[in-house]
Scaffold this motif. Structure first.
Motif, PDB file in Angstrom:
ATOM      1  N   ILE A  19      42.415  30.544  52.152  1.00 40.33           N
ATOM      2  CA  ILE A  19      42.853  30.758  50.770  1.00 40.33           C
ATOM      3  C   ILE A  19      41.784  30.267  49.799  1.00 40.33           C
ATOM      4  N   ALA A  20      41.199  29.103  50.089  1.00 44.68           N
ATOM      5  CA  ALA A  20      40.136  28.564  49.235  1.00 44.68           C
ATOM      6  C   ALA A  20      38.952  29.520  49.190  1.00 44.68           C
ATOM      7  N   GLU A  21      38.540  30.034  50.351  1.00 45.70           N
ATOM      8  CA  GLU A  21      37.416  30.981  50.397  1.00 45.70           C
ATOM      9  C   GLU A  21      37.726  32.230  49.568  1.00 45.70           C
ATOM     10  N   ALA A  22      38.946  32.735  49.704  1.00 36.67           N
ATOM     11  CA  ALA A  22      39.344  33.932  48.953  1.00 36.67           C
ATOM     12  C   ALA A  22      39.335  33.647  47.452  1.00 36.67           C
ATOM     13  N   ALA A  23      39.865  32.495  47.054  1.00 37.49           N
ATOM     14  CA  ALA A  23      39.935  32.148  45.629  1.00 37.49           C
ATOM     15  C   ALA A  23      38.537  31.997  45.039  1.00 37.49           C
ATOM     16  N   TYR A  24      37.631  31.311  45.749  1.00 39.01           N
ATOM     17  CA  TYR A  24      36.265  31.133  45.245  1.00 39.01           C
ATOM     18  C   TYR A  24      35.527  32.470  45.168  1.00 39.01           C
ATOM     19  N   SER A  25      35.756  33.322  46.151  1.00 36.23           N
ATOM     20  CA  SER A  25      35.124  34.636  46.154  1.00 36.23           C
ATOM     21  C   SER A  25      35.573  35.458  44.940  1.00 36.23           C
ATOM     22  N   LEU A  26      36.873  35.472  44.680  1.00 33.18           N
ATOM     23  CA  LEU A  26      37.399  36.208  43.527  1.00 33.18           C
ATOM     24  C   LEU A  26      36.968  35.575  42.210  1.00 33.18           C
ATOM     25  N   LEU A  27      36.890  34.253  42.187  1.00 31.41           N
ATOM     26  CA  LEU A  27      36.450  33.545  40.984  1.00 31.41           C
ATOM     27  C   LEU A  27      35.033  33.968  40.613  1.00 31.41           C
ATOM     28  N   ALA A  28      34.153  34.052  41.629  1.00 31.06           N
ATOM     29  CA  ALA A  28      32.770  34.463  41.384  1.00 31.06           C
ATOM     30  C   ALA A  28      32.699  35.914  40.899  1.00 31.06           C
ATOM     31  N   GLU A  29      33.584  36.755  41.397  1.00 33.18           N
ATOM     32  CA  GLU A  29      33.567  38.172  41.031  1.00 33.18           C
ATOM     33  C   GLU A  29      34.207  38.451  39.676  1.00 33.18           C
ATOM     34  N   LYS A  30      35.327  37.789  39.383  1.00 34.55           N
ATOM     35  CA  LYS A  30      36.166  38.184  38.249  1.00 34.55           C
ATOM     36  C   LYS A  30      36.358  37.123  37.177  1.00 34.55           C
ATOM     37  N   GLY A  31      35.925  35.868  37.450  1.00 32.18           N
ATOM     38  CA  GLY A  31      36.208  34.801  36.498  1.00 32.18           C
ATOM     39  C   GLY A  31      37.653  34.367  36.619  1.00 32.18           C
ATOM     40  N   PHE A  32      37.975  33.235  36.008  1.00 32.96           N
ATOM     41  CA  PHE A  32      39.314  32.656  36.140  1.00 32.96           C
ATOM     42  C   PHE A  32      40.396  33.605  35.614  1.00 32.96           C
ATOM     43  N   GLY A  33      40.153  34.233  34.473  1.00 35.29           N
ATOM     44  CA  GLY A  33      41.149  35.118  33.882  1.00 35.29           C
ATOM     45  C   GLY A  33      41.449  36.330  34.736  1.00 35.29           C
ATOM     46  N   GLY A  34      40.484  36.768  35.541  1.00 33.25           N
ATOM     47  CA  GLY A  34      40.669  37.953  36.363  1.00 33.25           C
ATOM     48  C   GLY A  34      41.250  37.683  37.735  1.00 33.25           C
ATOM     49  N   VAL A  35      41.488  36.402  38.054  1.00 31.63           N
ATOM     50  CA  VAL A  35      42.041  36.049  39.368  1.00 31.63           C
ATOM     51  C   VAL A  35      43.555  35.953  39.256  1.00 31.63           C
ATOM     52  N   SER A  36      44.252  36.604  40.168  1.00 30.20           N
ATOM     53  CA  SER A  36      45.708  36.480  40.231  1.00 30.20           C
ATOM     54  C   SER A  36      46.096  35.917  41.594  1.00 30.20           C
ATOM     55  N   MET A  37      47.289  35.353  41.664  1.00 29.22           N
ATOM     56  CA  MET A  37      47.780  34.823  42.936  1.00 29.22           C
ATOM     57  C   MET A  37      47.890  35.961  43.956  1.00 29.22           C
ATOM     58  N   LEU A  38      48.325  37.135  43.503  1.00 31.85           N
ATOM     59  CA  LEU A  38      48.460  38.271  44.413  1.00 31.85           C
ATOM     60  C   LEU A  38      47.106  38.683  44.979  1.00 31.85           C
ATOM     61  N   ALA A  39      46.072  38.694  44.129  1.00 35.23           N
ATOM     62  CA  ALA A  39      44.732  39.070  44.598  1.00 35.23           C
ATOM     63  C   ALA A  39      44.214  38.057  45.623  1.00 35.23           C
TER      64      ALA A  39
END
Length: 200
Positions: A19-39
Motif C-alpha cells: 500500500i505504501a509503495e502504491a501511495a508513493y507511486s501515485l503521489l509522484a504521478e498525481k500529487g496529493f490532490g490527485g490521489v484517492s483511496m480507491l486509486a
C-alpha cells in the motif's frame, strides 16, 4: 505469540508495504490532490474497504506513511535517551536519511503543491511532532539535569538547523540531488562539532 499470529502480522506488514509503495507511486504521478483511496487500493491490489478500515481516510493513510518513515529515527532517539548516550553523528545521519529519503522528498513535494495544506499539517504533526520532542529530550539529557527545558529546546532546534539547513527544501524543489551517504555523514559530523563549540 503463536505461529498463526506471526503469519498474520507478517502478511499485514507485507500488505502495508504494498500500500505504501502504491501511495508513493501515485503521489509522484498525481500529487496529493490527485490521489484517492480507491486509486491506492487498485494500485496495491487491495480492497478499498481495507484501506478505510486500516487508515480511516486519505490523511490517515499519509499520516501512517509519515509515521513509518519517522519510526526508525524515533526508535533510535528513544534508545539513545534510555541508554543515556546520544551519538550526534549517528543520530544526524539517521535523521538526514529519513528527511532526505525518496519517500520524504515525494511527501514534501506533494505538501508544497497541496493548496488545502492538509498534507503539510499531517507532515508537521506526525513527522516533526513525533521526532523533535525526542531530540529536545536528548539535548536535555546531554546538557544536564539542571538545564531549563527552553534551553534544551533551543539547542535541539539549533542542531537541527545546522544539520538540515536548506537541504530538505532544495531536494524537494530539485535544486540539488539527494546527498549520498558520505555527504550526509560529513554534514552530521559538522553539525555535531559546531553545536559543541557554540555557547548556548
Amino acid at each position: 505469540m503463536s505461529d498463526r499470529t506471526d503469519m498474520r502480522a507478517e502478511a499485514r506488514e507485507e500488505r502495508e508495504r504494498q500500500i505504501a509503495e502504491a501511495a508513493y507511486s501515485l503521489l509522484a504521478e498525481k500529487g496529493f490532490g490527485g490521489v484517492s483511496m480507491l486509486a491506492v487500493a487498485k494500485r496495491a491490489k487491495a480492497s478499498n474497504e481495507t484501506l478505510y478500515r486500516w487508515y480511516g481516510d486519505k490523511p490517515g493513510l499519509f499520516r501512517a506513511l509519515i509515521d513509518r518513515n519517522a519510526a526508525r529515527v524515533a526508535d533510535q532517539l528513544e534508545q539513545a535517551i534510555t541508554e543515556g548516550q546520544g551519538d550526534l553523528v549517528a543520530l544526524g545521519c539517521a535523521l538526514l536519511e529519513m528527511l532526505l529519503s525518496p519517500q520524504a522528498i515525494a511527501l514534501n513535494r506533494a505538501a508544497a503543491s497541496d493548496a488545502s495544506d492538509s498534507l503539510g499539517i499531517v507532515l508537521a504533526e506526525s513527522g516533526r511532532g513525533r521526532v523533535f520532542p525526542l531530540i529536545a529530550a536528548l539535548f536535555q539529557q546531554r546538557l544536564g539535569e539542571g538545564t531549563a527545558p527552553a534551553t534544551a529546546d533551543k539547542s535541539a532546534a539549533l542542531w537541527v538547523d545546522l544539520l538540515v539547513g536548506d537541504w530538505q527544501i532544495r531536494c524537494a524543489t530539485g535544486a540539488m540531488a539527494r546527498p549520498d551517504t558520505a555527504a550526509r555523514k560529513a554534514r552530521a559530523e559538522r553539525a555535531a562539532t559546531l553545536i559543541d563549540r557554540l555557547p548556548l
